[in-house]
Design a protein around this motif. Structure first.
Motif, PDB file in Angstrom:
ATOM      1  N   ASP A 145       0.856  -1.191   0.000  1.00 36.25           N
ATOM      2  CA  ASP A 145       0.000   0.000   0.000  1.00 36.25           C
ATOM      3  C   ASP A 145       0.893   1.242   0.000  1.00 36.25           C
ATOM      4  O   ASP A 145       1.563   1.530   1.001  1.00 36.25           O
ATOM      5  CB  ASP A 145      -0.899  -0.023   1.235  1.00 36.25           C
ATOM      6  CG  ASP A 145      -1.911   1.117   1.276  1.00 36.25           C
ATOM      7  OD1 ASP A 145      -1.755   2.082   0.502  1.00 36.25           O
ATOM      8  OD2 ASP A 145      -2.845   1.033   2.085  1.00 36.25           O
ATOM      9  N   LEU A 146       0.913   1.957  -1.096  1.00 32.69           N
ATOM     10  CA  LEU A 146       1.789   3.124  -1.205  1.00 32.69           C
ATOM     11  C   LEU A 146       1.417   4.213  -0.207  1.00 32.69           C
ATOM     12  O   LEU A 146       2.299   4.847   0.376  1.00 32.69           O
ATOM     13  CB  LEU A 146       1.742   3.688  -2.631  1.00 32.69           C
ATOM     14  CG  LEU A 146       2.308   2.789  -3.724  1.00 32.69           C
ATOM     15  CD1 LEU A 146       2.163   3.459  -5.085  1.00 32.69           C
ATOM     16  CD2 LEU A 146       3.773   2.458  -3.450  1.00 32.69           C
ATOM     17  N   ARG A 147       0.133   4.441  -0.012  1.00 30.71           N
ATOM     18  CA  ARG A 147      -0.268   5.498   0.920  1.00 30.71           C
ATOM     19  C   ARG A 147       0.134   5.152   2.351  1.00 30.71           C
ATOM     20  O   ARG A 147       0.626   6.003   3.090  1.00 30.71           O
ATOM     21  CB  ARG A 147      -1.771   5.751   0.833  1.00 30.71           C
ATOM     22  CG  ARG A 147      -2.192   6.462  -0.447  1.00 30.71           C
ATOM     23  CD  ARG A 147      -3.660   6.817  -0.413  1.00 30.71           C
ATOM     24  NE  ARG A 147      -3.965   7.752   0.636  1.00 30.71           N
ATOM     25  CZ  ARG A 147      -3.843   9.072   0.535  1.00 30.71           C
ATOM     26  NH1 ARG A 147      -3.401   9.615  -0.586  1.00 30.71           N
ATOM     27  NH2 ARG A 147      -4.161   9.858   1.533  1.00 30.71           N
ATOM     28  N   ALA A 148      -0.075   3.900   2.748  1.00 33.34           N
ATOM     29  CA  ALA A 148       0.330   3.480   4.094  1.00 33.34           C
ATOM     30  C   ALA A 148       1.849   3.557   4.242  1.00 33.34           C
ATOM     31  O   ALA A 148       2.366   3.963   5.288  1.00 33.34           O
ATOM     32  CB  ALA A 148      -0.157   2.060   4.365  1.00 33.34           C
ATOM     33  N   VAL A 214       2.417   1.203 -11.110  1.00 34.13           N
ATOM     34  CA  VAL A 214       1.747   2.466 -11.407  1.00 34.13           C
ATOM     35  C   VAL A 214       2.761   3.450 -11.993  1.00 34.13           C
ATOM     36  O   VAL A 214       3.960   3.346 -11.711  1.00 34.13           O
ATOM     37  CB  VAL A 214       1.102   3.079 -10.151  1.00 34.13           C
ATOM     38  CG1 VAL A 214       0.010   2.183  -9.617  1.00 34.13           C
ATOM     39  CG2 VAL A 214       2.143   3.362  -9.078  1.00 34.13           C
ATOM     40  N   PRO A 215       2.338   4.396 -12.813  1.00 33.68           N
ATOM     41  CA  PRO A 215       3.280   5.344 -13.424  1.00 33.68           C
ATOM     42  C   PRO A 215       3.893   6.281 -12.384  1.00 33.68           C
ATOM     43  O   PRO A 215       3.343   6.473 -11.297  1.00 33.68           O
ATOM     44  CB  PRO A 215       2.410   6.115 -14.428  1.00 33.68           C
ATOM     45  CG  PRO A 215       1.014   5.950 -13.941  1.00 33.68           C
ATOM     46  CD  PRO A 215       0.956   4.604 -13.282  1.00 33.68           C
ATOM     47  N   PRO A 216       5.046   6.878 -12.716  1.00 32.12           N
ATOM     48  CA  PRO A 216       5.710   7.794 -11.769  1.00 32.12           C
ATOM     49  C   PRO A 216       4.804   8.904 -11.248  1.00 32.12           C
ATOM     50  O   PRO A 216       4.900   9.285 -10.071  1.00 32.12           O
ATOM     51  CB  PRO A 216       6.867   8.350 -12.598  1.00 32.12           C
ATOM     52  CG  PRO A 216       7.203   7.243 -13.544  1.00 32.12           C
ATOM     53  CD  PRO A 216       5.886   6.642 -13.911  1.00 32.12           C
ATOM     54  N   ALA A 217       3.914   9.429 -12.090  1.00 29.11           N
ATOM     55  CA  ALA A 217       3.022  10.506 -11.652  1.00 29.11           C
ATOM     56  C   ALA A 217       2.147  10.070 -10.483  1.00 29.11           C
ATOM     57  O   ALA A 217       1.816  10.869  -9.602  1.00 29.11           O
ATOM     58  CB  ALA A 217       2.152  10.979 -12.819  1.00 29.11           C
ATOM     59  N   GLU A 218       1.770   8.788 -10.453  1.00 29.95           N
ATOM     60  CA  GLU A 218       0.941   8.271  -9.370  1.00 29.95           C
ATOM     61  C   GLU A 218       1.730   8.211  -8.067  1.00 29.95           C
ATOM     62  O   GLU A 218       1.212   8.517  -6.986  1.00 29.95           O
ATOM     63  CB  GLU A 218       0.439   6.879  -9.751  1.00 29.95           C
ATOM     64  CG  GLU A 218      -0.612   6.324  -8.832  1.00 29.95           C
ATOM     65  CD  GLU A 218      -2.013   6.812  -9.167  1.00 29.95           C
ATOM     66  OE1 GLU A 218      -2.948   6.311  -8.539  1.00 29.95           O
ATOM     67  OE2 GLU A 218      -2.161   7.706 -10.024  1.00 29.95           O
ATOM     68  N   ILE A 219       2.994   7.835  -8.152  1.00 30.57           N
ATOM     69  CA  ILE A 219       3.849   7.790  -6.963  1.00 30.57           C
ATOM     70  C   ILE A 219       4.031   9.193  -6.400  1.00 30.57           C
ATOM     71  O   ILE A 219       3.925   9.416  -5.188  1.00 30.57           O
ATOM     72  CB  ILE A 219       5.200   7.148  -7.325  1.00 30.57           C
ATOM     73  CG1 ILE A 219       4.984   5.683  -7.712  1.00 30.57           C
ATOM     74  CG2 ILE A 219       6.191   7.262  -6.157  1.00 30.57           C
ATOM     75  CD1 ILE A 219       6.187   5.019  -8.338  1.00 30.57           C
ATOM     76  N   ARG A 241      14.783   6.054 -11.731  1.00 28.07           N
ATOM     77  CA  ARG A 241      14.022   7.115 -11.070  1.00 28.07           C
ATOM     78  C   ARG A 241      14.485   7.276  -9.622  1.00 28.07           C
ATOM     79  O   ARG A 241      14.640   6.281  -8.902  1.00 28.07           O
ATOM     80  CB  ARG A 241      12.532   6.794 -11.076  1.00 28.07           C
ATOM     81  CG  ARG A 241      11.954   6.573 -12.472  1.00 28.07           C
ATOM     82  CD  ARG A 241      11.445   7.853 -13.058  1.00 28.07           C
ATOM     83  NE  ARG A 241      11.037   7.688 -14.441  1.00 28.07           N
ATOM     84  CZ  ARG A 241      10.289   8.569 -15.104  1.00 28.07           C
ATOM     85  NH1 ARG A 241       9.859   9.660 -14.480  1.00 28.07           N
ATOM     86  NH2 ARG A 241       9.981   8.381 -16.357  1.00 28.07           N
ATOM     87  N   ALA A 242      14.684   8.517  -9.224  1.00 25.30           N
ATOM     88  CA  ALA A 242      15.023   8.832  -7.840  1.00 25.30           C
ATOM     89  C   ALA A 242      13.993   9.831  -7.328  1.00 25.30           C
ATOM     90  O   ALA A 242      14.063  11.034  -7.589  1.00 25.30           O
ATOM     91  CB  ALA A 242      16.431   9.415  -7.740  1.00 25.30           C
ATOM     92  N   TYR A 243      12.955   9.317  -6.630  1.00 26.33           N
ATOM     93  CA  TYR A 243      11.914  10.163  -6.065  1.00 26.33           C
ATOM     94  C   TYR A 243      12.411  10.733  -4.736  1.00 26.33           C
ATOM     95  O   TYR A 243      12.984  10.024  -3.905  1.00 26.33           O
ATOM     96  CB  TYR A 243      10.650   9.347  -5.804  1.00 26.33           C
ATOM     97  CG  TYR A 243      10.086   8.646  -7.015  1.00 26.33           C
ATOM     98  CD1 TYR A 243       9.205   9.294  -7.858  1.00 26.33           C
ATOM     99  CD2 TYR A 243      10.449   7.336  -7.325  1.00 26.33           C
ATOM    100  CE1 TYR A 243       8.681   8.651  -8.981  1.00 26.33           C
ATOM    101  CE2 TYR A 243       9.937   6.689  -8.436  1.00 26.33           C
ATOM    102  CZ  TYR A 243       9.051   7.353  -9.262  1.00 26.33           C
ATOM    103  OH  TYR A 243       8.550   6.717 -10.375  1.00 26.33           O
ATOM    104  N   SER A 244      12.182  12.010  -4.537  1.00 25.06           N
ATOM    105  CA  SER A 244      12.626  12.644  -3.295  1.00 25.06           C
ATOM    106  C   SER A 244      11.527  13.571  -2.766  1.00 25.06           C
ATOM    107  O   SER A 244      10.686  14.054  -3.525  1.00 25.06           O
ATOM    108  CB  SER A 244      13.915  13.443  -3.511  1.00 25.06           C
ATOM    109  OG  SER A 244      13.730  14.449  -4.482  1.00 25.06           O
TER     110      SER A 244
END
Length: 249
Positions: A145-148, A214-219, A241-244
């Protein structure tokens, strides 16, 4: 991807080639990584073409990791990200590793003298506001669960703390996607079979989670919605991809 009936936001749908239903995912993933921990570094080094450590170290620095901070490395695996964090911070005791897999933790324990915890990423056994930095290397796709997950990251971070999520995203162009399917979906699993049937299964699962994630925009959207600020994504080679993000305060 929309939330499921239970309200969760999984990174991808159920992959029935590997497990039958969402509740079975965690057991499958834990067993798969337990059984492949001994060969994981050899597979990972082949995929990284020798640049894995350098890339992780630079990503950590760009995201703001600096001496004096305390870092939590979620899904520590065999310690690839933690090893680079120790180089930056200068003290092994400033890095805490967490993983669901006992097999991975056993390898990490041999590789690094850092504190290690066995737990789910969505239920971190640390106090609120207890770390300055949270990292996660190539394991976002294995969460439930990404949100959790992101809510838990925000909870354990101190005000102003930062998060770095390293991932491989599905290529956007048709030709690039075809090349990735051939290399990661066929060649790498076939080569990994030399290390055992489970290693080949791991690499097939690795690619399928990339392709269906899911696509990067969703993350990025989920990071924003749970309350992170300065949310962004650095892209290298079209797929790295490096999300920060930063916890306000």
């Amino acid at each position: 991807m929309k939330r499921d009936e239970a309200g969760a936001a999984p990174p991808h749908g159920v992959l029935k080639e590997y497990y039958e239903a969402a509740p079975d995912r965690q057991r499958f993933v834990r067993d798969l990584f337990d059984r492949t921990a001994g060969a994981y570094d050899r597979i990972n080094n082949a995929l990284a073409f020798g640049s894995g450590g350098w890339y992780r170290r630079q990503a950590l620095r760009r995201a703001g990791l600096a001496p004096g901070m305390r870092l939590l490395d979620v899904a520590v695996g065999t310690g690839a990200v933690s090893r680079e964090a120790v180089r930056i911070l200068g003290r092994a005791e400033d890095v805490v590793g967490l993983d669901l897999s006992a097999g991975m933790l056993a390898v990490a324990r041999r590789n690094l003298p850092i504190p290690l915890l066995q737990a789910e990423a969505e239920a971190i056994p640390l106090a609120d506001a207890s770390v300055d930095f949270v990292s996660m290397g190539y394991a976002l796709r294995h969460a439930g669960d990404l949100r959790a997950l992101f809510t838990e990251f925000r909870r354990v971070l101190r005000p102003g703390g930062r998060v770095l999520l390293l991932e491989i995203a599905r290529p956007e162009g048709r030709l690039a996607l075809g090349a990735a399917r051939f290399w990661l979906g066929r060649v790498v699993p076939a080569a990994s079979h030399l290390l055992g049937r489970r290693a080949a299964l791991l690499m097939r699962y690795y690619w399928d989670t990339i392709e269906h994630c899911v696509p990067p925009a969703e993350i990025l959207r989920h990071l924003n919605e749970v309350g992170f600020a300065e949310v962004g994504c650095d892209v290298q080679l079209g797929v790295m991809r490096a999300y920060s993000a930063r916890k306000p305060g």
